[in-house]
Design a protein around this motif. Structure first.
Motif, PDB file in Angstrom:
ATOM      1  N   ALA A  17       0.880  -1.164   0.000  1.00 27.32           N
ATOM      2  CA  ALA A  17       0.000   0.000   0.000  1.00 27.32           C
ATOM      3  C   ALA A  17       0.920   1.216   0.000  1.00 27.32           C
ATOM      4  CB  ALA A  17      -0.900  -0.003   1.220  1.00 27.32           C
ATOM      5  N   ALA A  18       1.095   1.815  -1.180  1.00 30.57           N
ATOM      6  CA  ALA A  18       2.042   2.917  -1.324  1.00 30.57           C
ATOM      7  C   ALA A  18       1.340   4.257  -1.307  1.00 30.57           C
ATOM      8  CB  ALA A  18       2.829   2.760  -2.618  1.00 30.57           C
ATOM      9  N   GLY A  19       1.912   5.158  -0.535  1.00 37.64           N
ATOM     10  CA  GLY A  19       1.463   6.537  -0.525  1.00 37.64           C
ATOM     11  C   GLY A  19       2.502   7.384  -1.247  1.00 37.64           C
ATOM     12  N   GLU A  20       2.389   8.680  -1.108  1.00 37.12           N
ATOM     13  CA  GLU A  20       3.326   9.578  -1.781  1.00 37.12           C
ATOM     14  C   GLU A  20       4.748   9.426  -1.242  1.00 37.12           C
ATOM     15  OE1 GLU A  20       3.792  14.328  -2.366  1.00 37.12           O
ATOM     16  OE2 GLU A  20       1.785  13.471  -2.564  1.00 37.12           O
ATOM     17  N   ALA A  21       4.886   9.289   0.075  1.00 38.55           N
ATOM     18  CA  ALA A  21       6.225   9.209   0.673  1.00 38.55           C
ATOM     19  C   ALA A  21       6.525   7.850   1.300  1.00 38.55           C
ATOM     20  CB  ALA A  21       6.395  10.294   1.724  1.00 38.55           C
ATOM     21  N   MET A  22       5.519   7.212   1.864  1.00 36.82           N
ATOM     22  CA  MET A  22       5.729   5.964   2.598  1.00 36.82           C
ATOM     23  C   MET A  22       4.872   4.839   2.021  1.00 36.82           C
ATOM     24  SD  MET A  22       7.973   6.611   4.974  1.00 36.82           S
ATOM     25  CE  MET A  22       7.831   5.202   6.059  1.00 36.82           C
ATOM     26  N   ALA A  23       5.279   3.615   2.337  1.00 35.96           N
ATOM     27  CA  ALA A  23       4.522   2.442   1.908  1.00 35.96           C
ATOM     28  C   ALA A  23       4.458   1.437   3.048  1.00 35.96           C
ATOM     29  CB  ALA A  23       5.186   1.803   0.689  1.00 35.96           C
ATOM     30  N   ALA A  24       3.341   0.734   3.128  1.00 37.46           N
ATOM     31  CA  ALA A  24       3.198  -0.390   4.046  1.00 37.46           C
ATOM     32  C   ALA A  24       3.325  -1.650   3.205  1.00 37.46           C
ATOM     33  CB  ALA A  24       1.851  -0.344   4.750  1.00 37.46           C
ATOM     34  N   VAL A  25       4.343  -2.448   3.513  1.00 37.60           N
ATOM     35  CA  VAL A  25       4.611  -3.665   2.750  1.00 37.60           C
ATOM     36  C   VAL A  25       4.325  -4.858   3.654  1.00 37.60           C
ATOM     37  CG1 VAL A  25       6.324  -4.976   1.443  1.00 37.60           C
ATOM     38  CG2 VAL A  25       6.390  -2.463   1.428  1.00 37.60           C
ATOM     39  N   LYS A  26       3.362  -5.683   3.243  1.00 36.60           N
ATOM     40  CA  LYS A  26       3.024  -6.884   4.014  1.00 36.60           C
ATOM     41  C   LYS A  26       3.823  -8.058   3.475  1.00 36.60           C
ATOM     42  CE  LYS A  26      -1.456  -5.370   5.481  1.00 36.60           C
ATOM     43  NZ  LYS A  26      -2.706  -5.779   6.057  1.00 36.60           N
ATOM     44  N   VAL A  27       4.387  -8.815   4.402  1.00 36.39           N
ATOM     45  CA  VAL A  27       5.237  -9.957   4.051  1.00 36.39           C
ATOM     46  C   VAL A  27       4.725 -11.191   4.778  1.00 36.39           C
ATOM     47  CG1 VAL A  27       7.584 -10.892   4.197  1.00 36.39           C
ATOM     48  CG2 VAL A  27       7.240  -8.450   3.728  1.00 36.39           C
ATOM     49  N   ARG A  28       4.541 -12.280   4.047  1.00 44.16           N
ATOM     50  CA  ARG A  28       4.202 -13.573   4.637  1.00 44.16           C
ATOM     51  C   ARG A  28       5.514 -14.293   4.922  1.00 44.16           C
ATOM     52  NH1 ARG A  28      -0.526 -16.456   4.004  1.00 44.16           N
ATOM     53  NH2 ARG A  28      -1.253 -14.491   4.892  1.00 44.16           N
ATOM     54  N   LEU A  29       5.791 -14.526   6.203  1.00 46.04           N
ATOM     55  CA  LEU A  29       7.025 -15.205   6.594  1.00 46.04           C
ATOM     56  C   LEU A  29       6.946 -16.682   6.235  1.00 46.04           C
ATOM     57  CD1 LEU A  29       7.499 -13.522  10.088  1.00 46.04           C
ATOM     58  CD2 LEU A  29       8.530 -12.866   7.889  1.00 46.04           C
ATOM     59  N   GLU A  30       8.102 -17.317   6.118  1.00 44.00           N
ATOM     60  CA  GLU A  30       8.141 -18.732   5.724  1.00 44.00           C
ATOM     61  C   GLU A  30       7.315 -19.612   6.657  1.00 44.00           C
ATOM     62  OE1 GLU A  30      12.257 -19.848   5.229  1.00 44.00           O
ATOM     63  OE2 GLU A  30      12.305 -19.005   3.213  1.00 44.00           O
ATOM     64  N   GLY A  31       7.209 -19.232   7.933  1.00 42.77           N
ATOM     65  CA  GLY A  31       6.426 -20.009   8.889  1.00 42.77           C
ATOM     66  C   GLY A  31       4.933 -19.756   8.802  1.00 42.77           C
ATOM     67  N   GLY A  32       4.503 -18.821   7.924  1.00 45.58           N
ATOM     68  CA  GLY A  32       3.079 -18.579   7.714  1.00 45.58           C
ATOM     69  C   GLY A  32       2.522 -17.343   8.393  1.00 45.58           C
ATOM     70  N   ASP A  34       2.426 -13.189   9.309  1.00 48.14           N
ATOM     71  CA  ASP A  34       2.620 -11.970   8.531  1.00 48.14           C
ATOM     72  C   ASP A  34       3.336 -10.906   9.350  1.00 48.14           C
ATOM     73  OD1 ASP A  34       1.249 -12.875   6.208  1.00 48.14           O
ATOM     74  OD2 ASP A  34      -0.653 -12.509   7.216  1.00 48.14           O
ATOM     75  N   ILE A  35       4.100 -10.072   8.648  1.00 46.47           N
ATOM     76  CA  ILE A  35       4.755  -8.930   9.252  1.00 46.47           C
ATOM     77  C   ILE A  35       4.623  -7.777   8.269  1.00 46.47           C
ATOM     78  CG2 ILE A  35       7.065  -9.467   8.338  1.00 46.47           C
ATOM     79  CD1 ILE A  35       8.183  -8.545  11.104  1.00 46.47           C
ATOM     80  N   THR A  36       4.458  -6.564   8.800  1.00 47.93           N
ATOM     81  CA  THR A  36       4.334  -5.378   7.960  1.00 47.93           C
ATOM     82  C   THR A  36       5.526  -4.463   8.203  1.00 47.93           C
ATOM     83  OG1 THR A  36       1.921  -5.478   7.970  1.00 47.93           O
ATOM     84  CG2 THR A  36       2.913  -3.355   7.434  1.00 47.93           C
ATOM     85  N   ALA A  37       6.096  -3.966   7.116  1.00 49.08           N
ATOM     86  CA  ALA A  37       7.187  -3.000   7.178  1.00 49.08           C
ATOM     87  C   ALA A  37       6.696  -1.676   6.638  1.00 49.08           C
ATOM     88  CB  ALA A  37       8.372  -3.483   6.349  1.00 49.08           C
ATOM     89  N   ALA A  38       6.938  -0.593   7.366  1.00 46.65           N
ATOM     90  CA  ALA A  38       6.638   0.753   6.888  1.00 46.65           C
ATOM     91  C   ALA A  38       7.958   1.333   6.387  1.00 46.65           C
ATOM     92  CB  ALA A  38       6.055   1.615   8.001  1.00 46.65           C
ATOM     93  N   ILE A  39       8.101   1.414   5.059  1.00 43.18           N
ATOM     94  CA  ILE A  39       9.335   1.908   4.445  1.00 43.18           C
ATOM     95  C   ILE A  39       8.992   3.008   3.451  1.00 43.18           C
ATOM     96  CG2 ILE A  39      10.512  -0.306   4.773  1.00 43.18           C
ATOM     97  CD1 ILE A  39      10.075  -0.887   1.792  1.00 43.18           C
ATOM     98  N   THR A  40       9.988   3.702   2.967  1.00 42.96           N
ATOM     99  CA  THR A  40       9.705   4.779   2.020  1.00 42.96           C
ATOM    100  C   THR A  40       9.247   4.214   0.673  1.00 42.96           C
ATOM    101  OG1 THR A  40      11.957   4.906   1.150  1.00 42.96           O
ATOM    102  CG2 THR A  40      11.448   6.272   3.093  1.00 42.96           C
ATOM    103  N   ALA A  41       8.459   5.010  -0.022  1.00 47.26           N
ATOM    104  CA  ALA A  41       8.022   4.617  -1.362  1.00 47.26           C
ATOM    105  C   ALA A  41       9.232   4.503  -2.285  1.00 47.26           C
ATOM    106  CB  ALA A  41       7.022   5.640  -1.904  1.00 47.26           C
ATOM    107  N   ASP A  42      10.238   5.358  -2.074  1.00 45.73           N
ATOM    108  CA  ASP A  42      11.473   5.267  -2.862  1.00 45.73           C
ATOM    109  C   ASP A  42      12.166   3.921  -2.653  1.00 45.73           C
ATOM    110  OD1 ASP A  42      11.127   7.778  -3.962  1.00 45.73           O
ATOM    111  OD2 ASP A  42      12.516   8.769  -2.574  1.00 45.73           O
ATOM    112  N   ALA A  43      12.177   3.430  -1.416  1.00 45.32           N
ATOM    113  CA  ALA A  43      12.804   2.141  -1.131  1.00 45.32           C
ATOM    114  C   ALA A  43      12.084   1.006  -1.846  1.00 45.32           C
ATOM    115  CB  ALA A  43      12.843   1.884   0.374  1.00 45.32           C
ATOM    116  N   VAL A  44      10.758   1.083  -1.906  1.00 46.72           N
ATOM    117  CA  VAL A  44       9.989   0.063  -2.625  1.00 46.72           C
ATOM    118  C   VAL A  44      10.448   0.003  -4.080  1.00 46.72           C
ATOM    119  CG1 VAL A  44       7.694  -0.580  -3.485  1.00 46.72           C
ATOM    120  CG2 VAL A  44       7.979   0.165  -1.110  1.00 46.72           C
TER     121      VAL A  44
END
Length: 139
Positions: A17-32, A34-44
């Motif tokens: 879910a990307a905004g103008e400056a930041m994005a929320a990236v949801k990741v499904r871990l190998e064990g099943g 979920d974890i969410t990372a809030a990183i910059t849209a540029d990093a995405v």
């Protein structure tokens, strides 16, 4: 690349879910779980992340809090259930290793917290991690 960050959890991007400056990236871990990372849209963009991308979620051990049960009324989105496999406590600080469905997670917490929570091998815990404290590495 070698890193001092102890927590390096492999997973797959499931949503961005990307905004103008930041994005929320949801990741499904190998064990099943979920974890969410809030990183910059540029990093995405720079990492070339998209749904289905393989990544490692990186979290410093000092950014992992532990609870002994479900926690309500808290803004922290990442709540990863696990079982304590080892506690190495010194006079002030402790390193608590947690199995999270096949993956490992380490929390650096005070020795007082270990005692107050009664943490020992076999204890059920919930690891609490703010999304802003999760970094991503493209695999």
């Amino acid at each position: 690349m070698s890193l001092s960050i102890r927590n390096q959890l492999a997973g797959t991007v499931t949503a961005i879910a990307a905004g103008e400056a930041m994005a929320a990236v949801k990741v499904r871990l190998e064990g099943g779980q979920d974890i969410t990372a809030a990183i910059t849209a540029d990093a995405v963009k720079e990492l070339g992340l998209a749904t289905g991308s393989s990544v490692k979620a990186l979290v410093k051990a000092t950014e992992v809090a532990l609870a002994t049960g479900p926690v309500e009324g808290l803004s922290i989105r990442n709540r990863i259930v696990g079982t304590v496999v080892d506690v190495a406590a010194g006079p002030a600080m402790a390193s608590v290793k947690v199995d999270v469905n096949g993956g490992g997670l380490t929390a650096a917490i005070t020795a007082d917290a270990v005692e107050a929570l009664g943490l020992a091998a076999g204890s059920s815990v919930v690891a609490l991690i703010k999304a802003t404290e999760v970094s991503l590495q493209a695999a």
